[in-house]
Scaffold this active site. Structure first.
Site, PDB file in Angstrom:
ATOM      1  N   LYS A   1     -15.006   3.474   8.207  1.00 32.71           N
ATOM      2  CA  LYS A   1     -15.671   3.075   6.971  1.00 32.71           C
ATOM      3  C   LYS A   1     -15.193   1.662   6.659  1.00 32.71           C
ATOM      4  CE  LYS A   1     -12.006   5.416   4.378  1.00 32.71           C
ATOM      5  NZ  LYS A   1     -11.687   6.463   3.405  1.00 32.71           N
TER       6      LYS A   1
ATOM      7  N   ASP B   1      -6.007   2.199  10.352  1.00 28.45           N
ATOM      8  CA  ASP B   1      -5.861   3.563   9.831  1.00 28.45           C
ATOM      9  C   ASP B   1      -6.295   4.629  10.828  1.00 28.45           C
ATOM     10  OD1 ASP B   1      -5.389   5.759   8.302  1.00 28.45           O
ATOM     11  OD2 ASP B   1      -6.364   4.998   6.506  1.00 28.45           O
TER      12      ASP B   1
ATOM     13  N   THR C   1     -14.647  10.641   5.691  1.00 24.27           N
ATOM     14  CA  THR C   1     -15.103  10.375   4.334  1.00 24.27           C
ATOM     15  C   THR C   1     -16.556  10.823   4.231  1.00 24.27           C
ATOM     16  OG1 THR C   1     -13.596   8.529   4.191  1.00 24.27           O
ATOM     17  CG2 THR C   1     -15.415   8.547   2.621  1.00 24.27           C
TER      18      THR C   1
ATOM     19  N   LYS D   1       4.939   0.405   7.994  1.00 25.27           N
ATOM     20  CA  LYS D   1       4.629   1.687   7.372  1.00 25.27           C
ATOM     21  C   LYS D   1       5.904   2.521   7.385  1.00 25.27           C
ATOM     22  CE  LYS D   1       0.980   5.187   7.490  1.00 25.27           C
ATOM     23  NZ  LYS D   1      -0.260   5.593   8.175  1.00 25.27           N
TER      24      LYS D   1
ATOM     25  N   ASN E   1     -11.492   0.782   6.066  1.00 26.43           N
ATOM     26  CA  ASN E   1     -10.572   0.809   7.207  1.00 26.43           C
ATOM     27  C   ASN E   1     -10.841  -0.317   8.191  1.00 26.43           C
ATOM     28  OD1 ASN E   1      -9.164   3.019   6.291  1.00 26.43           O
ATOM     29  ND2 ASN E   1     -10.401   4.504   7.397  1.00 26.43           N
TER      30      ASN E   1
ATOM     31  N   PHE F   1       2.460  10.243   1.770  1.00 24.56           N
ATOM     32  CA  PHE F   1       3.516  10.417   2.762  1.00 24.56           C
ATOM     33  C   PHE F   1       4.130   9.104   3.245  1.00 24.56           C
ATOM     34  CE2 PHE F   1       0.596  14.012   3.145  1.00 24.56           C
ATOM     35  CZ  PHE F   1       1.483  15.058   2.949  1.00 24.56           C
TER      36      PHE F   1
ATOM     37  N   ASP G   1     -12.653   8.365  11.071  1.00 27.37           N
ATOM     38  CA  ASP G   1     -12.734   8.003   9.652  1.00 27.37           C
ATOM     39  C   ASP G   1     -13.120   6.532   9.532  1.00 27.37           C
ATOM     40  OD1 ASP G   1     -12.705   8.483   6.919  1.00 27.37           O
ATOM     41  OD2 ASP G   1     -10.579   7.998   6.703  1.00 27.37           O
TER      42      ASP G   1
ATOM     43  N   GLY H   1       0.839  -1.193   0.000  1.00 25.38           N
ATOM     44  CA  GLY H   1       0.000   0.000   0.000  1.00 25.38           C
ATOM     45  C   GLY H   1       0.869   1.235   0.000  1.00 25.38           C
ATOM     46  N   GLU H   2       0.350   2.339  -0.508  1.00 27.12           N
ATOM     47  CA  GLU H   2       1.120   3.567  -0.471  1.00 27.12           C
ATOM     48  C   GLU H   2       0.218   4.777  -0.594  1.00 27.12           C
ATOM     49  OE1 GLU H   2       3.648   4.311  -4.081  1.00 27.12           O
ATOM     50  OE2 GLU H   2       2.982   2.283  -4.574  1.00 27.12           O
ATOM     51  N   GLY H   3       0.715   5.900  -0.090  1.00 31.48           N
ATOM     52  CA  GLY H   3      -0.009   7.158  -0.154  1.00 31.48           C
ATOM     53  C   GLY H   3       0.979   8.280  -0.390  1.00 31.48           C
TER      54      GLY H   3
ATOM     55  N   LYS I   1       4.700   4.531   2.559  1.00 33.26           N
ATOM     56  CA  LYS I   1       4.508   3.244   1.892  1.00 33.26           C
ATOM     57  C   LYS I   1       4.332   2.200   2.979  1.00 33.26           C
ATOM     58  CE  LYS I   1       6.896   3.530  -2.554  1.00 33.26           C
ATOM     59  NZ  LYS I   1       7.903   2.926  -3.426  1.00 33.26           N
TER      60      LYS I   1
END
Length: 453
Positions: free
Chosen positions: A147, A163, A185, A51, A150, A33, A145, A29-31, A35
């Protein structure tokens, strides 16, 4: 045992990267800021997820407070239904957050594959969710958050909340006793959060839990509009209808949770005594642990103290695709069922997708590049990894896709595409367009197991 093995097609052994007592494997996974990499503790053999954050990016974007908060939150929470944080390490340039590795997939995947869950099954997951959320609140932590994406499942089907990047610790509450940061979200966010007048974190979390319960049993969202203003109007009025297949007691409970007035909304204490909720309910058993979070400042210590820093030791990267052994292949799958790599899941919008090909790796790369460019994507290559960067700005910025090719058997490659940035729905649309151009090289696709070249 290495999380990346060698062998096949005359390739050399895959490069190995070690940090502290962990050997790093593939990116899962990555975003913007961080990985997240699959890893293995080579002393104990335990699988973990790490992370990895770039210190320079964190400092540049003034993210230190948020990262410290996320780490503090995860250290405070020790519960069977919450992802466990094992330890935090730092090098000169990076921060490594070592977490429990959960391989049963997202709860969202389960909804996508089944359409909707039966009431008893939905209740089982909802009970575990409430157990986790109630415990978090007792420790002064609000998720903010919640949902299905997550909510993860382990290989035995136990729910794990993940998360905490948007969580809020109790000390962030202002003098009025309320939180004031609008986040989360849109479809799952409580009316009082939208109205931006301050909100009770516990009551806002419970609203999100109510939306999740609705989605589990209905297979769709209670509040959904393409226009954000119209969506917010529906949420603030709690303008929704329960499907006819919901039981009367389930409808009553959801109506009490999705009350737009937080003062009248059911509390978790009242919820736990509700007859519908109590059916088959099992209280979690676990050990309470005293946790010290004073050491978190040390990972951001810029004083030059090298005593507690780890070093990333790496060998020269191989010039062939990484060979994926059975152990690593299992880590890509949900639970231990390898068939889920190629089985069709209808109506599912995922943040990653895969296909296999019998073509040579160089041919796969050339075809992806040739197909992605006309779709408005710049392609950057690094050995057998590609970064596809969208030129147009979407709903959540530019769409960015990471692609990696793995060798799973002689003459068989698995290609994984992951959303690295941007909107998940836009990624799904892009992949559909891309896969049309790749049909000549696809042997089996996650979206269509019968598709063959």
């Amino acid at each position: 045992m290495s999380s990346r093995g060698g062998g096949g097609s005359g390739s050399t052994a895959a490069s190995r990267i070690r940090v502290g007592r962990y050997e790093l494997g593939r990116t899962i996974g990555e975003g913007n800021f961080a990985k997240v990499k699959f890893a293995r503790n080579f002393e104990t053999g335990v699988n973990v997820a790490i992370k990895i954050l770039d210190k320079e990016k964190v400092l540049k974007n003034k993210m230190i407070g948020q990262i410290k908060r996320e780490i503090s939150t995860m250290k405070l929470i020790r519960h069977p239904n919450v992802i466990r944080l094992y330890e935090v390490m730092a090098s000169k340039a990076k921060i490594y957050i070592v977490m429990e590795f959960v391989n049963g997939g997202e709860l969202f995947d389960k909804i996508g594959s089944k359409g909707k869950l039966k009431e008893d099954e939905a209740r089982k997951y909802f009970q575990q969710l409430i157990n986790a959320v109630d415990y978090c609140h007792s420790r002064g932590v609000f998720h903010r958050d919640l949902k299905p994406e997550n909510l993860l499942l382990d290989s035995t089907g136990v729910l794990k909340v993940s998360d905490f990047g948007l969580s809020a610790l109790a000390q962030q509450v202002r003098e009025d006793g309320l939180l004031h940061t609008t986040c989360g979200t849109p479809n799952y966010v409580a009316p009082e959060v939208i109205l931006n007048k301050g909100y009770d974190g516990a009551k806002a979390d419970l609203w999100s839990c109510g939306v999740i319960l609705f989605v589990l049993m209905a297979g769709y969202l209670p509040f959904e509009e393409p226009n954000l203003v119209d969506l917010y109007k529906k949420i603030t009025k709690a303008d929704f209808n329960n499907p006819p297949w919901f039981s009367t007691s389930a409808k009553k409970l959801i109506n009490r949770i999705l009350d737009p007035n937080p003062e009248k909304r059911i509390t978790i204490a009242e919820l736990i005594e509700n007859e519908w909720f109590k059916k088959g309910y099992k209280q979690p058993t676990f050990e309470q642990a005293d946790v010290n979070i004073d050491d978190i400042d040390a990972i951001f210590d810029e004083s030059g103290n090298l005593e507690n820093l780890v070093v990333e030791r790496r060998q020269e990267q191989t010039a062939t695709p990484v060979a994926m052994n059975a152990f690593e292949l299992i880590s890509t799958s949900q639970g231990l069922n390898l068939s889920s790599l190629f089985e069709k899941q209808m109506g599912l919008v995922k943040r990653r997708t895969r296909f296999t090909s019998k073509c040579p790796a160089n041919e796969i790369i050339a075809k992806i590049e040739q197909t992605a460019s006309p779709l408005g994507f710049d392609v950057t290559k690094n050995n057998y990894k590609l970064k596809l960067q969208g030129e147009k700005k979407g709903r959540k910025g530019q769409l960015s896709v990471s692609t990696e090719i793995f060798e799973v058997a002689p003459s068989v490659h698995m290609v994984e595409l992951r959303k690295a940035g941007g909107d998940t729905l836009e990624f799904h649309k892009f992949y559909k367009e891309l896969s049309t151009g790749l049909k000549d090289i696809v042997w089996r696709s996650e979206d269509d197991p019968k598709e063959k070249a």
